[in-house]
Write a protein that holds these residues in place. Structure first.
Motif, short mmCIF file in Angstrom:
data_model
loop_
_atom_site.label_atom_id
_atom_site.label_comp_id
_atom_site.label_asym_id
_atom_site.label_seq_id
_atom_site.Cartn_x
_atom_site.Cartn_y
_atom_site.Cartn_z
N ALA A 165 -2.08 -10.00 0.19
CA ALA A 165 -1.00 -9.68 1.12
C ALA A 165 -0.10 -8.56 0.62
CB ALA A 165 -0.17 -10.92 1.40
N GLY A 166 -0.01 -8.32 -0.67
CA GLY A 166 0.90 -7.33 -1.20
C GLY A 166 0.33 -5.93 -1.24
N CYS A 167 -0.87 -5.74 -0.76
CA CYS A 167 -1.53 -4.43 -0.85
C CYS A 167 -1.33 -3.67 0.46
CB CYS A 167 -3.01 -4.66 -1.16
SG CYS A 167 -3.89 -3.15 -1.53
N GLY A 168 -0.21 -3.01 0.59
CA GLY A 168 0.08 -2.31 1.83
C GLY A 168 -0.30 -0.84 1.82
N VAL B 168 -8.83 0.79 0.99
CA VAL B 168 -9.94 -0.17 1.06
C VAL B 168 -9.48 -1.42 1.79
CG1 VAL B 168 -11.52 -1.58 -0.30
CG2 VAL B 168 -11.01 0.75 -1.03
N CYS B 169 -8.30 -1.92 1.43
CA CYS B 169 -7.76 -3.10 2.12
C CYS B 169 -7.50 -2.79 3.59
CB CYS B 169 -6.47 -3.57 1.44
SG CYS B 169 -6.75 -4.17 -0.24
N LEU C 76 -0.81 0.22 6.35
CA LEU C 76 -1.35 1.58 6.36
C LEU C 76 -1.95 1.92 7.72
CD1 LEU C 76 -1.81 4.11 4.65
CD2 LEU C 76 -3.99 3.14 3.93
N LEU C 77 -2.68 0.96 8.31
CA LEU C 77 -3.26 1.19 9.64
C LEU C 77 -2.18 1.43 10.67
CD1 LEU C 77 -6.11 -1.47 9.76
CD2 LEU C 77 -6.33 0.99 9.41
N THR C 78 -1.12 0.64 10.60
CA THR C 78 -0.02 0.79 11.55
C THR C 78 0.64 2.16 11.40
OG1 THR C 78 0.36 -1.59 11.44
CG2 THR C 78 2.12 -0.25 12.37
N LEU C 79 0.87 2.57 10.17
CA LEU C 79 1.49 3.86 9.91
C LEU C 79 0.60 5.01 10.41
CD1 LEU C 79 3.75 5.53 8.54
CD2 LEU C 79 2.33 5.49 6.49
N VAL C 80 -0.68 4.95 10.09
CA VAL C 80 -1.60 6.01 10.51
C VAL C 80 -1.73 6.04 12.03
CG1 VAL C 80 -4.02 6.74 10.45
CG2 VAL C 80 -2.88 6.09 8.35
N ALA C 81 -1.82 4.87 12.66
CA ALA C 81 -1.94 4.82 14.12
C ALA C 81 -0.70 5.41 14.78
CB ALA C 81 -2.16 3.39 14.58
N ALA C 82 0.47 5.11 14.26
CA ALA C 82 1.70 5.65 14.84
C ALA C 82 1.77 7.17 14.67
CB ALA C 82 2.91 4.99 14.20
#
Length: 126
Positions: free
Chosen positions: A50-53, A57-58, A71-77
């Motif tokens: 859970a701590g790997c933001g 790879v995660c 990271l996915l949320t940031l990249v998508a935004a």
């Protein structure tokens, strides 16, 4: 701009629009998944990953599982903002449609080759 350039620009504009139309639903889905994930339950056992933001790879594993990841949320935004910017630029620089077509350009093409006739006469005084 010549007719060939205008045709290429129209094709590139159509290609960019089609690509953005396909990407936007994926981004919307990623943002929906990120918004749907509730705050973690404090009574639930801790998740070891859970701590790997920041780890890509995660993020990839979370994407494959259909889970949310920072990271996915940031990249998508960021990609959604970029697509909005590109759409705005494409709309601002859209050529105005004319009823007469591209051949009715009021400015002549100044680089076009114009043949001229040259006549020479012999100078009897030389």
């Amino acid at each position: 701009m010549t007719d060939d350039h205008a045709a290429v620009m129209a094709e590139l504009r159509a290609l960019a629009t089609a690509a953005m139309d396909r990407i936007e639903p994926l981004l919307e889905r990623a943002l929906e998944v990120a918004a749907a994930v509730a705050e973690p339950d404090p009574d639930a056992p801790a998740d070891p990953g859970a701590g790997c933001g920041w780890c890509p790879v995660c993020a990839l594993v979370a994407l494959l599982r259909g889970e949310s990841h920072e990271l996915l949320t940031l990249v998508a935004a960021q990609v959604a903002a970029l697509l909005t910017l590109v759409r705005t630029l494409l709309d601002e620089h859209r050529p105005e449609p004319s009823e007469e077509g591209p051949a009715a350009d009021p400015t002549p093409n100044r680089r076009a080759f114009v043949p001229i006739r040259v006549q020479t006469r012999d100078n009897p005084e030389a």
